[in-house]
Design an enzyme around this catalytic site. Sequence first.
Site, PDB file in Angstrom:
ATOM      1  N   THR A  39      24.893  34.618  14.722  1.00 36.55           N
ATOM      2  CA  THR A  39      25.423  33.640  15.610  1.00 36.55           C
ATOM      3  C   THR A  39      26.271  32.500  15.372  1.00 36.55           C
ATOM      4  OG1 THR A  39      23.319  32.890  16.357  1.00 36.55           O
ATOM      5  CG2 THR A  39      24.219  34.651  17.503  1.00 36.55           C
ATOM      6  N   HIS A  44      19.640  27.764  11.243  1.00 34.80           N
ATOM      7  CA  HIS A  44      19.047  26.394  11.522  1.00 34.80           C
ATOM      8  C   HIS A  44      17.312  26.739  11.378  1.00 34.80           C
ATOM      9  CE1 HIS A  44      17.894  28.387  15.250  1.00 34.80           C
ATOM     10  NE2 HIS A  44      19.337  28.832  15.466  1.00 34.80           N
ATOM     11  N   HIS A  47      15.181  29.596  12.321  1.00 32.79           N
ATOM     12  CA  HIS A  47      15.234  30.719  11.270  1.00 32.79           C
ATOM     13  C   HIS A  47      14.221  30.517  10.071  1.00 32.79           C
ATOM     14  CE1 HIS A  47      19.359  31.186  12.873  1.00 32.79           C
ATOM     15  NE2 HIS A  47      19.099  32.146  13.289  1.00 32.79           N
ATOM     16  N   LYS A  81      16.932  36.169  27.202  1.00 33.02           N
ATOM     17  CA  LYS A  81      18.015  35.473  27.372  1.00 33.02           C
ATOM     18  C   LYS A  81      18.338  35.563  28.724  1.00 33.02           C
ATOM     19  CE  LYS A  81      19.751  35.089  22.801  1.00 33.02           C
ATOM     20  NZ  LYS A  81      18.821  35.946  22.194  1.00 33.02           N
ATOM     21  N   ARG A  85      25.493  37.437  26.868  1.00 39.45           N
ATOM     22  CA  ARG A  85      25.992  36.885  25.688  1.00 39.45           C
ATOM     23  C   ARG A  85      27.532  36.918  25.685  1.00 39.45           C
ATOM     24  NH1 ARG A  85      21.958  36.650  20.628  1.00 39.45           N
ATOM     25  NH2 ARG A  85      23.773  37.617  19.579  1.00 39.45           N
ATOM     26  N   GLN A 175      18.796  48.259  16.932  1.00 42.35           N
ATOM     27  CA  GLN A 175      18.016  47.570  16.175  1.00 42.35           C
ATOM     28  C   GLN A 175      16.899  48.520  15.727  1.00 42.35           C
ATOM     29  OE1 GLN A 175      16.521  43.856  17.191  1.00 42.35           O
ATOM     30  NE2 GLN A 175      14.653  43.881  16.191  1.00 42.35           N
ATOM     31  N   ASP A 196       9.446  37.466  20.073  1.00 39.06           N
ATOM     32  CA  ASP A 196      10.637  37.769  21.177  1.00 39.06           C
ATOM     33  C   ASP A 196      11.009  39.286  20.728  1.00 39.06           C
ATOM     34  OD1 ASP A 196      11.550  36.627  19.084  1.00 39.06           O
ATOM     35  OD2 ASP A 196      13.386  36.237  20.235  1.00 39.06           O
ATOM     36  N   LYS A 231      12.150  22.070  23.608  1.00 42.08           N
ATOM     37  CA  LYS A 231      12.506  23.061  22.629  1.00 42.08           C
ATOM     38  C   LYS A 231      12.378  22.701  21.372  1.00 42.08           C
ATOM     39  CE  LYS A 231      16.451  26.372  22.475  1.00 42.08           C
ATOM     40  NZ  LYS A 231      15.416  27.615  21.737  1.00 42.08           N
ATOM     41  N   LYS A 234      15.585  21.042  18.076  1.00 39.43           N
ATOM     42  CA  LYS A 234      16.696  20.519  18.637  1.00 39.43           C
ATOM     43  C   LYS A 234      16.566  19.090  18.663  1.00 39.43           C
ATOM     44  CE  LYS A 234      18.618  24.160  20.548  1.00 39.43           C
ATOM     45  NZ  LYS A 234      20.019  24.717  19.993  1.00 39.43           N
ATOM     46  N   THR A 235      17.786  18.382  18.431  1.00 41.29           N
ATOM     47  CA  THR A 235      17.884  16.778  18.545  1.00 41.29           C
ATOM     48  C   THR A 235      18.958  16.533  19.552  1.00 41.29           C
ATOM     49  OG1 THR A 235      19.625  16.400  16.712  1.00 41.29           O
ATOM     50  CG2 THR A 235      17.167  16.566  16.070  1.00 41.29           C
TER      51      THR A 235
END
Length: 430
Positions: A39, A44, A47, A81, A85, A175, A196, A231, A234-235
């Site tokens: 994506t 990040h 992962h 989600k 998307r 998948q 998930d 979460k 994340k910053t």
Amino acid sequence: MNNFIDELRWRGMLQDMTPELEQHLNDGMRSAYLGFDPTADSLHIGHLVGVMTLLHFQRSGHKPFALVGGATGMIGDPSFKSAERNLLDKATLDHNVECLKKQLSKFLNFKEGTTNKAELVNNYDWMSQFSFLEFIRDVGKYITVNYMMAKDSVKRRLEEGSGLSFTEFSYQLIQGYDFFHLWKNKGVSIQLGGSDQWGNIVTGTELIRKMEGGSAFALTVPLITKADGSKFGKTESGSVWLDPDKTSPYAFYQFWLNVSDEDASKYIRIFTLLDKNSIEILEKQHQEAPHLRILQKEIAKQVTTMIHGEQEYEMAVKASEILFGKSSTEDLAALDERTFLQVFDGVPQVQIDREEYMNIGNVLDLLSEKSQGLIFPSKGEARKMIQGGGVAINKEKVSDPNASNNYTLLQNKYLLVQKGKKQYFIISIK
RNA sequence: GGGGGAAUACCAAAGCGGCCAACUGGGACGGACUGUAAAUCCGUUGACUUAUGUCUUCACAGGUUCGAAUCCUGUUUCCCCCA
């Protein structure tokens, strides 16, 4: 060589697995795959859990496959989600796939000659061969819609009423077929993934069973959480990327250093390869002197070194010491220009002509108008912040907004401006 | 379809003719303390500016008034009740 399941278990990385998996693994070298969605053009830290899982798998003597979802990325996983998307175009996707491949290839052992050498695959390579008709005839036939709709990820979307398109609905089938393909052609019998992914993975094992009567296994790792409920990964400035151009090694190091005490014990197990004993010793040391943040420092060291290398790690430590240590104006002045620039690499800069600089009357103008609003968009804000004691130049607090502008330039051309505790700016005089 | 109610700053929520740029809480941002943390305490939070200043705000458009977030008219949106 350690036992994969046991390893994950004590690290708190085992969420769920199919019952016979443990026996299956004990019987010899096995192959497992884990997928990454392209994506973005970088992984990040979210992962990283997947990466570590594969790494442990390989270290346990098994053969890992990292799959990049060139095909599945075109569809979009609806799992948990809330909304449909946006689809990425093919060119972007290709680019992302290439970038991810490059990053992934650094973590696992891909050396020829290694018996359990890692492999990198892209499901676009086999999915693109399929025609729609072939696919629904040869694959779709085996799985009922009832089965697919029963998945939590799908059910939730149906219940919420937001719905999901047929495209997203098909995702689990694609998948699932990936798993079948790798099982059939590469001898992959296990799929690993985040919790998930359980539903999607099981569709795969189901497909393998129905299409060819084969058996395959699933194992999921927990989603990483934070003790305060926000979460993970994340910053304020967004995701923490592995790509140094997106998240500087310094910022990356800082992220880990700022992990809370509650989370540190959990993270050190997940994101480092330190053994149980070492971790327990570190935890004990941490408890004895929590202010030293031994755990955080160790996590930051291990992870930063793994991702960016030792040099970058050391640079990050150095930068952190200067930025957050009790360094003074003198310390700053003592830095040579090269180090200075390295430390402040990535810090927003603004240039002012020397002549113009000489004519700036007070600090207020310097920080607002004359620095083109980079530091403060208006005089009013600058004034407020200065009066609130939130501004420092060259590590020295500015107390009077009308103070004249006669600071000593570092290297005869830089001023280091601090807004609050963590925001830095550089004014450079040409 | 009928009846009632509500719309206020990032969010929540007061205000119901002048003392309102608008109480209060949350969030955000600063400061002190500390461990670059948590908890706590303090300050700021429409804009520009720094003078006891100007400008733009209380769904939208008009109106009454010396003066409105507050009253009137219309419009839009949302909620509740009855059918």
